[in-house]
Design an enzyme around this catalytic site. Sequence first.
Site, short mmCIF file in Angstrom:
data_model
loop_
_atom_site.label_atom_id
_atom_site.label_comp_id
_atom_site.label_asym_id
_atom_site.label_seq_id
_atom_site.Cartn_x
_atom_site.Cartn_y
_atom_site.Cartn_z
N GLY A 186 34.77 -21.24 50.07
CA GLY A 186 36.15 -21.13 49.60
C GLY A 186 36.30 -21.63 48.19
O GLY A 186 35.33 -21.71 47.43
N CYS A 235 42.56 -36.76 51.09
CA CYS A 235 41.47 -37.67 51.48
C CYS A 235 40.13 -37.41 50.80
O CYS A 235 39.60 -38.31 50.15
CB CYS A 235 41.28 -37.63 52.99
SG CYS A 235 42.67 -38.36 53.86
P1 NAD Z 1 51.28 -41.09 53.27
O1 NAD Z 1 51.46 -41.22 51.80
O2 NAD Z 1 51.62 -39.83 53.95
O3 NAD Z 1 52.12 -42.25 53.99
C1 NAD Z 1 52.15 -43.59 53.61
C2 NAD Z 1 53.51 -44.16 54.01
O4 NAD Z 1 53.49 -45.57 53.80
C3 NAD Z 1 54.67 -43.61 53.18
O5 NAD Z 1 55.65 -43.08 54.04
C4 NAD Z 1 55.20 -44.83 52.42
O6 NAD Z 1 56.59 -44.78 52.20
C5 NAD Z 1 54.79 -45.96 53.35
N1 NAD Z 1 54.70 -47.29 52.74
C6 NAD Z 1 54.13 -47.66 51.58
N2 NAD Z 1 54.24 -48.98 51.40
C7 NAD Z 1 54.90 -49.47 52.47
C8 NAD Z 1 55.30 -50.77 52.88
N3 NAD Z 1 55.04 -51.85 52.13
N4 NAD Z 1 55.96 -50.90 54.04
C9 NAD Z 1 56.22 -49.82 54.80
N5 NAD Z 1 55.85 -48.57 54.47
C10 NAD Z 1 55.20 -48.39 53.32
O7 NAD Z 1 49.78 -41.50 53.54
P2 NAD Z 1 48.80 -40.90 54.68
O8 NAD Z 1 48.33 -39.56 54.29
O9 NAD Z 1 49.42 -41.12 56.01
O10 NAD Z 1 47.55 -41.89 54.52
C11 NAD Z 1 47.62 -43.25 54.95
C12 NAD Z 1 46.21 -43.81 54.98
O11 NAD Z 1 45.43 -43.11 55.98
C13 NAD Z 1 45.44 -43.64 53.67
O12 NAD Z 1 44.60 -44.75 53.49
C14 NAD Z 1 44.60 -42.38 53.92
O13 NAD Z 1 43.44 -42.36 53.13
C15 NAD Z 1 44.25 -42.54 55.39
N6 NAD Z 1 43.98 -41.29 56.07
C16 NAD Z 1 44.75 -40.19 55.83
C17 NAD Z 1 44.48 -39.00 56.52
C18 NAD Z 1 45.29 -37.76 56.26
O14 NAD Z 1 44.89 -36.69 56.70
N7 NAD Z 1 46.42 -37.84 55.56
C19 NAD Z 1 43.45 -38.95 57.48
C20 NAD Z 1 42.72 -40.11 57.73
C21 NAD Z 1 42.99 -41.26 57.02
#
Ligand code: NAD
Length: 436
Positions: free
Chosen positions: A256, A263
Amino acid sequence: MLKITVLGTGYVGLVSGVCLAETGHHVTCIDNNNKKIAALKARKIPIYEEGLEALTTKNIDLDRLKFSTNLIDTLNESDIIMIAVGTPIADESTGTVNLNYINECVSEIAKLLSKNIIVIVKSTVPVGTCDNIQKRLDKLSNFECVVISNPEFLREGTAVYDFMNPDRIVLGSDGREKKTVNQLYSKFIEEGTKIIYADRRTAELIKYASNAFLAMKVGFINEMADISEKVGADIKKLSEGIGSDKRIGSKFLNPGPGFGGSCFPKDVKALVKLVSETKINSNIIKSIIKANIERFEKISKDIMENVQECNTIAILGLTYKAGTDDIRDSPSIEIIKYLIKHGRYKIKTYDPVGTENCKKFLSDQVEYYVDLYKACTGASLVVIATEWDVCKKIDAVKLKNVMKDLNIYDLRGIIDKEHFLKNNFKIRSIGYKQNA
Ligand code: NAD
């Protein structure tokens, strides 16, 4: 059943919270984004994820799922606090991870805590972060906090399914509180899910290694697709041929436009930083991001070769993959940015769910359509950038009636080639000789 507070209600926090409620626990999801929490309280899901809305509503009704903006509301009634806030890259050039959100959470927990608690870190964090959190909490709090690394492997687009059907659960700890954490995942343990107990550093590194390996697989198959084009081989058959070998596996072997999302890019960059810090002699890990950026450029140049300046290009798909509204580091958007920078085209776009997020990035540099065929009207080239079902099912006859020139570039290898060839389209497809 356990009482759990999840800090951060994004893709991972919300899905984890909802799914843990579904397994019977009492969960409160906290976020400092008032709008998000207000929407969730009104049962409106701020992200697009198959099955999430129904499970959320069900568990709110069963009184197992709540939402709040105040950690103090539930922290001291909880057995576990799970941190799932974002860990974006702070500095693209060095791969330094921004741990501000994590650090804010740790400070808040330490300030408000009035009992012993288990702190589970779901966010993807650099090796050593959980050890540092443990040290900070030991110093800042008078209560016993046990920090556990529990990286998440769900994929956007199939997040609920992935959380409920994990290949494995990784738990990195110093061995304390195993019983409670096993209780957290009791449904999965009963179903025979593999639990990998490790130390915290290993658990953290497993997450980075998994993402880097998958990103490398994507880069590898893209290079094999380029070779196939040159020598007249068929990339689909090649993927089947190598993927049938159990040692290789069939997943992540679709060529692709390169990988994207929130991530892979950031996690590989963070791993490259670790490589530099540890002075490891790495050629493989370091080449993954470089190859991916070159991939975007190569595809963009291919597009430019297939359409003259001042003509219209229709880009179908803006999200980095199907099934999500997430456009973070989307290849489609990287390609659009390249086309805007290096050419003079009218760019029309269509995406079933990603348009609103994309507007924040590209504003009026491109046109947005809610109808796929309207996006393609007057186009000299249609590029299929995301593997949405609606793109798989494009009707060549309908398309023929609205396009200026009958050119299609299928970056995902999903269209019915025969159908398009019969209707006199010129097809460019990754991993095949042109019009093959
Ligand atoms: P995201 O940006 O969608 O969500 C993060 C949330 O945290 C936001 O809603 C934000 O407002 C909130 N936040 C920030 N600071 C805060 C605080 N002090 N108190 C309360 N809320 C707070 O992020 P995501 O995609 O869910 O990723 C989160 C983690 O999981 C990252 O480390 C990412 O690498 C990991 N991860 C993500 C995925 C994915 O597919 N998105 C998969 C596996 C792991």
